[in-house]
Motif scaffolding. Sequence first.
Motif, PDB file in Angstrom:
ATOM      1  N   ARG A 122       0.852  -1.193   0.000  1.00 36.19           N
ATOM      2  CA  ARG A 122       0.000   0.000   0.000  1.00 36.19           C
ATOM      3  C   ARG A 122       0.886   1.240   0.000  1.00 36.19           C
ATOM      4  N   ASP A 151      -4.639  -0.519  -3.770  1.00 35.50           N
ATOM      5  CA  ASP A 151      -3.305  -0.444  -3.189  1.00 35.50           C
ATOM      6  C   ASP A 151      -2.837   0.987  -2.960  1.00 35.50           C
ATOM      7  N   THR A 382      -9.767   1.731   3.264  1.00 34.15           N
ATOM      8  CA  THR A 382      -9.468   0.335   2.966  1.00 34.15           C
ATOM      9  C   THR A 382     -10.648  -0.540   3.363  1.00 34.15           C
ATOM     10  N   CYS A 412      -1.405  -8.988  -1.838  1.00 37.69           N
ATOM     11  CA  CYS A 412      -2.134  -7.764  -1.528  1.00 37.69           C
ATOM     12  C   CYS A 412      -3.634  -8.056  -1.581  1.00 37.69           C
TER      13      CYS A 412
END
Length: 419
Positions: A122, A151, A382, A412
Motif C-alpha cells: 500500500r 493499493d 481500505t 495484496c
Amino acid sequence: MAQPDSAQTNPVQVGTGRITIFEHARVVDALGDERDAWLILRDGVIIVRGVGDVLLEAIKDELISEVGVSARDMRVLDVKGAIVCPGYIDIHSHGGWGSAFDDGPEAISMARAFHMLHGTTRNVLSLITNPWENLLENVRVAAGVTKQREDVLGLHLEGPFLAVKRKGAHDEQCLLDPTPERVEQLLDAADGTLQQITIAPELPHGMSAIEQFARAGVHPAVGHCDADYDQARAGFEHGASIMTHMFNAMNGISHRAPGPIPAATQNDGVTVELIADGFHVQVPVLRSAVQMTQHRLALVTDAMAAAGCPDGAYLLGNLEVNVVDGHARLVSNGAIAGSTLNLEEAVQRMVLEVGMSVRDAIEAATFTPARALGLDRPNAVTSAPVGLLRQGFAADVLVLHPATLEVQEVWCAGVQIGE
C-alpha cells in the motif's frame, strides 16, 4: 503500543472464496513474533492465525466438517521457517522505475509495480511542488487513480507550503503561503483523498492551515521548515501529527537551539518519518532515531522516479536531477533530491546494520504508518484494516527470507502478486 485483542480466539469466520494457508512460518507483526506459526486467508482478509501443527490440523478439520470447505479449496504453502509479515506501507514516496506519481495513471501504475515487488503493498502517493494550477491538476488526476486502486491509500502533498530556506529539491518559485483560500482549493481538488500534507508551521498562515487541514480529516506534517522548537511544538499542538523525514530539510538539534526534532520526539502523538537509506541519515543517527521514537517511527522511502533505475539524468517535477551511485542530487545546486530507496532495503538496513529487532523494524514499515493515518482500524479508505496479521485485517502478506529479509512473495488483499 496497542496490545492484542481477543480476535484470534474468536470462532473462525470464513467467506466463500479459496482459502490460502501459510504454515511452518515465523509470523511477525507489531504485536508478536511467533515461530512454528500459521496464517489463513480468505476473501482478501485474514480469518485466523495460530501456532503449532496440532491446532492447524484441527482448524482444517473444522473448515471441512463444519464450514463445508473442500480440500481442493485449500491452498497450503509450507514456507519452511520463512518470515511471514504484513505488507509494507509507504506514506511518503514519489515514484520509481522511471515514473513519478505526479505524471498520471500510467506513471502511477509503473511506479507502484516497482514498490509492490519490493513488498510495499500500500502506498500514499506523494506529489512534488509544481506551479499552482499544475499542482491542482496533478492532485485531481491522482485523486481519480486513488479511487480506482485498492493499493493506493491517498495523497501526500510535499509542498508548496514549505520554507524557502529549507526547500530541499523543491522549486523555490512555486512555494506559497497556505492561505485559507489555497487550502480550500487543494481540498476540493483532492475530493477526500488527501491523507497528508507537509507544512512549515512558521509560515504566515502555517498554524491556521494546519488547523484547517486537520479539521478536514487530513494529517498535517511538520517538515521542510525553518521552525524553532516552540514553533514546531505549536504546530503539533494545533493538529500536526507527523514529522516529514526527520533530520532532513529542518533545523538540527543544538544544546541552546533544540529545533523541531525534540518537539516531535517528545510528543507521544507524533509519528516520525525516517529515510533509512544510510545517505539521507547515516547509520549512527538511524540508531539514535530508534532510541528517540519508541514505536512511533515510520520508515519511508521518499523515493523519486529513479528508484529501481540505473544512474543517470532524471527529472523531479521540473528540476533536473543527476543520480550517481544511487544518490539523487539536483543539477542546479547539489541538493539531495529524494532517494532511490525501497522499503525492502530500508527494513534490511534497520535490522542488519542498525541493530533493530525484526519485529520493531517490521512495525516501523507496517503498523506505525497505518496507525499514523488511522488505517489500523475500520475506515473509509481500505476495505479492511491494514498493518497487522490479525483476524479481520486485510490479507496483505509478505514472505521474507529468514536471514536476509529479502522479499520472496507478495500478497495484496489476498491476491498473490506476479502469480
